[in-house]
Scaffold this motif. Structure first.
Motif, PDB file in Angstrom:
ATOM      1  N   THR A 103       0.832  -1.206   0.000  1.00 53.91           N
ATOM      2  CA  THR A 103       0.000   0.000   0.000  1.00 53.91           C
ATOM      3  C   THR A 103       0.866   1.256   0.000  1.00 53.91           C
ATOM      4  O   THR A 103       0.342   2.354  -0.120  1.00 53.91           O
ATOM      5  CB  THR A 103      -0.906   0.026   1.242  1.00 53.91           C
ATOM      6  N   PRO A 136       0.337  -5.417  -5.023  1.00 54.06           N
ATOM      7  CA  PRO A 136      -0.821  -6.199  -4.600  1.00 54.06           C
ATOM      8  C   PRO A 136      -1.843  -6.324  -5.722  1.00 54.06           C
ATOM      9  O   PRO A 136      -2.047  -5.389  -6.501  1.00 54.06           O
ATOM     10  CB  PRO A 136      -1.387  -5.388  -3.433  1.00 54.06           C
ATOM     11  N   THR A 137      -2.480  -7.496  -5.810  1.00 55.46           N
ATOM     12  CA  THR A 137      -3.572  -7.649  -6.773  1.00 55.46           C
ATOM     13  C   THR A 137      -4.852  -7.038  -6.201  1.00 55.46           C
ATOM     14  O   THR A 137      -5.635  -6.464  -6.920  1.00 55.46           O
ATOM     15  CB  THR A 137      -3.796  -9.126  -7.100  1.00 55.46           C
ATOM     16  N   ASP A 138      -5.052  -7.182  -4.923  1.00 55.91           N
ATOM     17  CA  ASP A 138      -6.121  -6.480  -4.218  1.00 55.91           C
ATOM     18  C   ASP A 138      -5.672  -6.401  -2.775  1.00 55.91           C
ATOM     19  O   ASP A 138      -5.538  -7.417  -2.106  1.00 55.91           O
ATOM     20  CB  ASP A 138      -7.445  -7.238  -4.342  1.00 55.91           C
ATOM     21  N   SER A 139      -5.419  -5.190  -2.297  1.00 61.23           N
ATOM     22  CA  SER A 139      -4.682  -5.074  -1.051  1.00 61.23           C
ATOM     23  C   SER A 139      -5.576  -4.682   0.113  1.00 61.23           C
ATOM     24  O   SER A 139      -6.771  -4.442  -0.034  1.00 61.23           O
ATOM     25  CB  SER A 139      -3.579  -4.028  -1.206  1.00 61.23           C
ATOM     26  N   THR A 140      -4.935  -4.592   1.270  1.00 64.76           N
ATOM     27  CA  THR A 140      -5.602  -4.105   2.464  1.00 64.76           C
ATOM     28  C   THR A 140      -5.797  -2.598   2.336  1.00 64.76           C
ATOM     29  O   THR A 140      -5.256  -1.962   1.439  1.00 64.76           O
ATOM     30  CB  THR A 140      -4.746  -4.411   3.704  1.00 64.76           C
ATOM     31  N   ARG A 141      -6.556  -2.037   3.258  1.00 68.39           N
ATOM     32  CA  ARG A 141      -6.875  -0.617   3.193  1.00 68.39           C
ATOM     33  C   ARG A 141      -5.632   0.236   3.426  1.00 68.39           C
ATOM     34  O   ARG A 141      -4.813  -0.066   4.289  1.00 68.39           O
ATOM     35  CB  ARG A 141      -7.930  -0.299   4.248  1.00 68.39           C
ATOM     36  N   LYS A 142      -5.522   1.300   2.644  1.00 67.22           N
ATOM     37  CA  LYS A 142      -4.375   2.191   2.729  1.00 67.22           C
ATOM     38  C   LYS A 142      -4.427   3.021   4.011  1.00 67.22           C
ATOM     39  O   LYS A 142      -5.498   3.341   4.519  1.00 67.22           O
ATOM     40  CB  LYS A 142      -4.396   3.118   1.514  1.00 67.22           C
TER      41      LYS A 142
END
Length: 151
Positions: A103, A136-142
Motif C-alpha cells: 500500500t 498487490p492484486t487487491d490489497s488491504t486498506r491504505k
C-alpha cells in the motif's frame, strides 16, 4: 646445533576464496537492492538467494540519519559491495531492485539508481535487471483514513 636450525619451513599455501573457474569466465551473484525513502540496502547473495555474500546499507556509510537514503550513501555502499565481490571472485551480478510496495510507494527511493550505476562503473558486469517491488492484486486498506492525511 640449536633446535631452531634443524626445522625446515613449509611453504605457505595460498588460500583463494570463491569458486574455482577459468580466467575470463563470469561468476554470477544476485544483487538485491532495496531502495526506500529512509535507507538503501545492497544485499548480494548466490544465485539461489540462500547464501549471503555481502550486505551493506547506506546508513553504514554515513553518519547523519538524513543522508542514509541519499545517492551518495548508496554509491559508497555499492563500492564496498564490489570490493567484497572481487575478493570472493564474483565478476557479474543479476540485479533485483525493489521499492516499498504494497500500500506504500511503488517507486524506488533516491539511492536505487545510483547504487546500480556504481555497481556497473566499478567493473562488475550486469546481467539481468528486474523490478521485484511487491504489487498487490487487491490489497488491504491504505493508511490515512477515509479523507486522507490532512496537513
Amino acid at each position: 646445533m640449536s633446535k631452531k636450525a634443524g626445522k625446515t619451513r613449509q611453504p605457505e599455501q595460498v588460500i583463494s576464496l570463491g569458486p574455482q573457474v577459468k580466467p575470463g569466465e563470469l561468476v554470477f551473484g544476485v544483487a538485491h537492492i532495496f531502495a526506500s525513502y529512509n535507507d538503501t540496502f545492497i544485499h548480494v547473495t548466490d544465485l539461489t538467494g540462500r547464501e549471503t555474500i555481502v550486505r551493506v546499507t547506506g546508513g553504514m556509510k554515513v553518519k547523519a540519519d538524513r543522508d542514509e537514503p541519499s545517492p551518495y550513501a548508496a554509491m559508497l555502499a555499492a563500492q564496498d559491495v564490489v570490493a567484497r565481490c572481487h575478493e570472493l571472485g564474483i565478476t557479474a551480478l543479476h540485479v533485483k531492485i525493489r521499492a516499498m510496495g504494497g500500500t506504500r510507494t511503488k517507486s524506488p527511493g533516491p539511492g536505487g539508481q545510483s547504487a546500480l550505476r556504481a555497481l556497473a562503473r566499478a567493473g562488475i558486469k550486469i546481467g539481468r535487471i528486474e523490478d521485484t517491488t511487491p504489487i498487490p492484486t487487491d490489497s488491504t486498506r491504505k493508511k490515512g483514513g477515509r479523507r486522507g492525511r490532512r496537513l
